[in-house]
Design a protein around this motif. Structure first.
Motif, short mmCIF file in Angstrom:
data_model
loop_
_atom_site.label_atom_id
_atom_site.label_comp_id
_atom_site.label_asym_id
_atom_site.label_seq_id
_atom_site.Cartn_x
_atom_site.Cartn_y
_atom_site.Cartn_z
N MET A 251 3.50 1.45 -9.21
CA MET A 251 4.61 0.98 -8.39
C MET A 251 5.92 1.07 -9.16
N ALA B 194 1.61 -5.60 -10.92
CA ALA B 194 1.46 -4.29 -10.28
C ALA B 194 0.78 -3.30 -11.22
N PRO C 148 -2.45 6.53 -12.17
CA PRO C 148 -2.71 5.97 -10.85
C PRO C 148 -3.19 7.02 -9.85
N LEU D 36 -8.66 -3.74 0.18
CA LEU D 36 -7.96 -4.49 -0.87
C LEU D 36 -8.70 -5.79 -1.16
N ARG E 163 -4.89 -2.74 -8.52
CA ARG E 163 -3.46 -2.53 -8.83
C ARG E 163 -3.29 -1.55 -9.98
N VAL F 16 -7.52 1.47 -0.14
CA VAL F 16 -7.02 2.43 -1.12
C VAL F 16 -8.23 3.18 -1.65
N VAL G 240 -2.89 1.78 -8.67
CA VAL G 240 -1.76 2.02 -7.77
C VAL G 240 -0.47 1.81 -8.55
N ASN H 132 -0.27 -2.78 -2.57
CA ASN H 132 -0.94 -3.29 -3.77
C ASN H 132 -0.98 -4.82 -3.76
N ARG H 133 -0.83 -5.34 -2.56
CA ARG H 133 -0.97 -6.77 -2.32
C ARG H 133 0.02 -7.64 -3.10
#
Ligand SMILES: Nc1ncnc2c1ncn2[C@@H]1O[C@H](COP(=O)(O)OP(=O)(O)OP(=O)(O)O)[C@@H](O)[C@H]1O
Ligand SMILES: [Mg+2]
Lengths: 242, 214
Positions: free
Chosen positions: A81, B120, A155, A65, A76, A60, A79, A48-49
């Motif tokens: 995290m 994030a 996500p 990205l 992001r 993704v 995704v 997710n950089r």
């Protein structure tokens, strides 16, 4: 769902990811294991950089990205995290932690965001803690709240970087159970962990990393019962002896 | 009898001016100081440099010099404003540099994981700063900002030097007639102490109220 092609990453002189190729299918659960410093976190964070890469390509859901700005934020958002240290927002209640991004990123109306957040908190077993601040929760409860926070964004893929490593042993199980149920429901997951039991139970595939390289990829039974490389054998011997 | 009480009307009016300057400049300097901090931590290099230069400039130039400059040089440049607003603006831009220093130290106390978690989740950098980093940073620096506010309240006295009739100017005027400097100026001092005490107590209350349980 996630693909890495020829990914290289340096920290100064240190070559932490060496030409990584990895593809994760939708609904697949990939567990990444390997010795400390092998680049597992960096791999996870590059997806997710949170870490930029120096060469190669990461996609993704088919999209490369984005480099920065709104497009990266949008990626992001898709995704999820989960961090080793939970990183719940310390000044917000558990419920607010879960609703913050849906309200501000997805523009979900507040009432809907709250209702969905309560459902998620219920699902991870901490609905009764909704009004508490993170510091008032145990580690295991905080990590479950963090998982709910990530799930609230619906996500496409979830990244877990050693989600149980900061927990007292008696709390590891409750977090792994939530993760296992997610996996069973078909969530695409990339999980960095030292919990070999979880890998065996929930993984579709185990990826073994050492010194920035993917040394071995195999189904869990095969990896644990008959590792193909000497490095994996000695790694397993050292983890299992603990 | 205390000459300040004999001139209560003048004293109260001047005290009002002092409090007005302190409150308006206080709020203004906090707002501007936070904006300067945002510029200081932004990814845009030009903004960071400008904000750094801003802070360095105002921390290294005497407030009185700035007041004199604003009151006497700005009209020359064609900018006409009444005295009190001019003094307030100077106080805002000056104290904002100190507020920015305090807020920046607060930003440094916010764990990187907080920013990473919000990025994030898909929050933009601006959202992350507004919703996650700054609220925590500000909670951590309530006392330091309170101290800047106390300094600001004391610094309003310098406006006397450029002709604003605030508390110090008024008691000075009263003393010219009554000639009881010890009594008059220590009474004024007690009033300033009261203001400082009030700000300090308020900061303490706010701090206890917003403190983050960790
Ligand atoms: N920000 C950084 N700057 C410089 N070096 C770093 C940075 N982050 C990680 N490294 C180095 O990169 C290498 C890989 O780190 P990484 O955190 O990805 O390993 P890991 O496999 O997750 O290890 P662990 O199991 O201890 O978490 C290590 O040698 C580490 O010291
Ligand atoms: Mg790691």
């Amino acid at each position: 769902m996630v693909s890495l092609r020829g990914v290289d990453k340096y920290f100064g002189e240190l070559h932490v990811l060496k030409h990584i190729d990895l593809t994760v299918q939708a609904s697949e659960v990939v567990v990444v294991v390997g010795p400390s410093g092998s680049g597992k976190s960096t791999l996870c964070r590059s997806i997710n950089r949170l870490e930029s890469i120096d060469a190669g390509e990461i996609r993704v859901d088919g999209e490369p990205l984005p480099v920065e700005g709104p497009a990266l934020a949008a990626l992001r958002a898709d995704v999820g995290m989960v961090f080793q240290s939970f990183n719940l927002f310390a000044h917000r209640t558990v419920l607010e932690n879960v609703t913050l991004a849906p309200i501000n990123v997805r523009r979900v109306p507040k009432v809907d965001a709250r209702r969905e957040a309560m459902e998620l908190l219920d699902r991870v077993g901490i609905a009764d803690k909704a009004g508490h601040l993170p510091a008032q929760l145990s580690g295991g409860q905080q990590q479950r709240a963090a998982i709910a926070r990530a799930l609230a964004m619906r996500p496409k893929v979830m990244l877990f970087d050693e989600p149980t490593s900061a927990l007292d042993p008696e709390m590891v199980g409750e977090v792994l159970d939530v993760m296992a149920s997610l996996a069973a429901e078909g969530m695409t997951m990339i999980v960095v962990t030292h919990e070999m039991g979880f890998a065996r139970r929930a993984a579709d595939r185990v990826v073994f990393m050492d010194q920035g390289q993917i040394v071995e990829e195999a189904a869990p039974d095969q990896f644990f019962d008959a590792p193909g490389s000497e490095r994996a054998r000695s790694f397993l011997a050292s983890v299992l002896s603990h | 009898m205390n000459p300040l009480i004999d001139n209560l009307g003048l004293v109260l009016e001047a005290l009002g001016t002092t409090l007005l300057m302190a409150v308006v400049a206080g709020v203004g300097s906090i707002v501007l100081g936070v904006l300067v901090t945002v510029a200081r931590v932004s990814p845009i290099r030009a903004l960071r440099v400008a904000a750094f230069g801003y802070v360095q400039f105002f921390i290294n130039v005497p407030l009185l010099a700035l007041l004199l400059l604003a009151v006497f040089a700005l009209p020359d440049a064609g900018l006409m404003l009444p005295l009190t607003p001019t003094a307030i603006i100077v106080l805002i831009v000056y104290e904002a540099a100190y507020v920015a220093e305090a807020v920046r130290s607060g930003v440094n106390t916010v764990a990187v994981g907080q920013l990473e978690a919000s990025r994030a989740l898909g929050l933009t950098l601006a959202q992350s700063l507004r919703l996650v980093v700054l609220p925590q940073a500000l909670r951590a620096v309530v006392q330091p900002i309170g101290n800047v506010m106390i300094a600001l309240a004391m610094n309003t006295a310098l406006a006397a030097a450029v002709g604003v009739v605030e508390l110090t100017a008024a008691v000075n005027k009263i003393n010219l007639v009554a000639a009881q400097p010890i009594l008059i100026f220590s009474s004024a001092g007690v009033i300033y102490m009261g203001i400082a005490l009030a700000i300090g107590l308020a900061a303490g209350r706010v701090e206890r109220k917003v403190a983050i349980v960790r």
